[in-house]
Enzyme design. Structure first.
Site, PDB file in Angstrom:
ATOM      1  N   LYS A  36     -16.168 -21.639   0.886  1.00 60.91           N
ATOM      2  CA  LYS A  36     -14.967 -21.974   1.656  1.00 60.91           C
ATOM      3  C   LYS A  36     -14.916 -23.438   2.061  1.00 60.91           C
ATOM      4  O   LYS A  36     -15.930 -24.132   2.097  1.00 60.91           O
ATOM      5  CB  LYS A  36     -14.861 -21.046   2.867  1.00 60.91           C
ATOM      6  N   ARG A  44     -19.318 -11.073   1.597  1.00 60.49           N
ATOM      7  CA  ARG A  44     -18.365 -11.192   0.489  1.00 60.49           C
ATOM      8  C   ARG A  44     -18.639 -12.523  -0.205  1.00 60.49           C
ATOM      9  O   ARG A  44     -18.381 -13.576   0.369  1.00 60.49           O
ATOM     10  CB  ARG A  44     -16.936 -11.115   1.050  1.00 60.49           C
TER      11      ARG A  44
HETATM   12  C1  7PJ Z   1     -11.808 -13.184   2.757  1.00 63.44           C
HETATM   13  C2  7PJ Z   1     -11.226 -12.048   2.210  1.00 63.44           C
HETATM   14  C3  7PJ Z   1     -12.667 -13.044   3.886  1.00 63.44           C
HETATM   15  C4  7PJ Z   1     -12.253 -10.680   3.739  1.00 63.44           C
HETATM   16  C5  7PJ Z   1     -10.562 -13.789   1.127  1.00 63.44           C
HETATM   17  C6  7PJ Z   1     -11.595 -16.725  -0.187  1.00 63.44           C
HETATM   18  C7  7PJ Z   1     -10.215 -16.426   0.255  1.00 63.44           C
HETATM   19  N1  7PJ Z   1     -11.459 -10.802   2.684  1.00 63.44           N
HETATM   20  N2  7PJ Z   1     -10.442 -12.443   1.192  1.00 63.44           N
HETATM   21  N3  7PJ Z   1     -12.849 -11.768   4.334  1.00 63.44           N
HETATM   22  N4  7PJ Z   1     -11.397 -14.265   2.053  1.00 63.44           N
HETATM   23  N5  7PJ Z   1     -12.496  -9.467   4.249  1.00 63.44           N
HETATM   24  O1  7PJ Z   1     -12.270 -15.944  -0.855  1.00 63.44           O
HETATM   25  O2  7PJ Z   1     -12.012 -17.845   0.125  1.00 63.44           O
HETATM   26  O3  7PJ Z   1     -13.212 -13.989   4.469  1.00 63.44           O
HETATM   27  S1  7PJ Z   1      -9.699 -14.734  -0.046  1.00 63.44           S
END
Ligand code: 7PJ
Length: 256
Positions: free
Chosen positions: A203, A237
């Site tokens: 990020k 994640r």
């Molecule tokens: C997240 C997400 C996160 C959850 C994205 C990226 C943007 N879902 N989907 N938490 N970020 N739960 O992957 O940078 O931080 S999309």
């Protein structure tokens, strides 16, 4: 949780998995590298991104969900749309990952009817405009209060507590200082009694801290992931499954 974006415009791996075949190959590779589940997204939620239609999102994700479910790979779907949730659950998805915390009309009902797990994430504003001027008086308290309200709404809709996961939503309507405060005080979310998921992988906050482009954020991502685990995160994640797994192996070897 390994990330699989079936989108032409995701910030970190945009265009990597434009076709369902590429996405499937990538998902299987992440499982081989040690992911316990994969998170399939058919709509980019990066800052400034535009929504896509239900039909387009389903065209991107459904073939991938079906094949992975047939192979008993646990699949989470990164979506905010109830229609997509229902179709994905029908195709075998076991979890809904909603950056909008099931606030769309019908989303709570879709998860309750499907009997699947759901991740409720905090976001201030909406992807198109959320990074323009994020503001909090007390970011940790406000994110926590939002998540508490969404947990209550989910429970009231008949979703059982065992199905629910929370996420402070790093980068979603937050400045660097907000993100750092959330990570510094992440243990404050432990008393909510549901598993904590975090997404820090590649990020922009890590870019701001290191000065590195998105293609060079693996080490920073692994460091952030370990800090999160030390402060109570249960699900990570991530894009870089192997690197994260190796770091966790070392971390776990010295934990009691
Ligand atoms: C997240 C997400 C996160 C959850 C994205 C990226 C943007 N879902 N989907 N938490 N970020 N739960 O992957 O940078 O931080 S999309």
């Amino acid at each position: 949780m390994g990330i699989v974006n079936v989108t032409p415009d995701s910030f970190s791996d945009g265009g990597l998995c434009v076709s369902p075949e590429d996405a499937l190959r990538h998902a299987l590779r992440l499982i081989e590298e040690g992911a316990d589940l994969v998170d399939i997204g058919g709509e980019s939620t990066r800052p400034g991104s535009n929504p896509v239609s239900v039909e387009e999102e389903l065209r991107r994700i459904l073939p991938v969900v079906k094949v992975l479910a047939e192979r008993n790979v646990p699949v989470s779907i990164d979506t905010t749309k109830p229609e997509v949730m229902l179709a994905a659950i029908g195709a075998g998805a076991v979890m809904i990952n909603d950056v909008n915390a099931l606030r769309a009309e019908g989303a709570l009902e879709a998860v309750a009817a499907g009997g699947v797990a759901a991740c409720l994430m905090h976001m201030q504003g909406e992807p198109r405009s959320m990074q323009i001027q994020p503001h909090y008086d007390d970011v940790v308290a406000e994110v926590k209060e939002f998540l508490r309200q969404r947990l209550d709404a989910a429970l009231a809709a008949g979703i059982s507590p065992e199905q629910l996961i929370i996420d402070p939503g790093f980068g979603f309507g937050k400045t660097l200082d907000h993100n750092i405060a959330l990570l510094r005080y992440l243990e404050c979310f432990s008393d909510m009694n549901v598993p904590l998921l975090v997404g820090l992988s590649r990020k922009s906050m890590l870019g701001k801290i290191t000065g590195n482009e998105v293609s060079d954020r693996v080490h920073a991502s692994v460091a952030a992931a370990l800090i999160a685990v030390a402060k109570g995160a249960k699900i990570l994640r991530v894009h870089d499954v192997k690197a994260t797994r190796d770091a966790l192996a070392v971390y776990n070897a010295v934990q009691n």
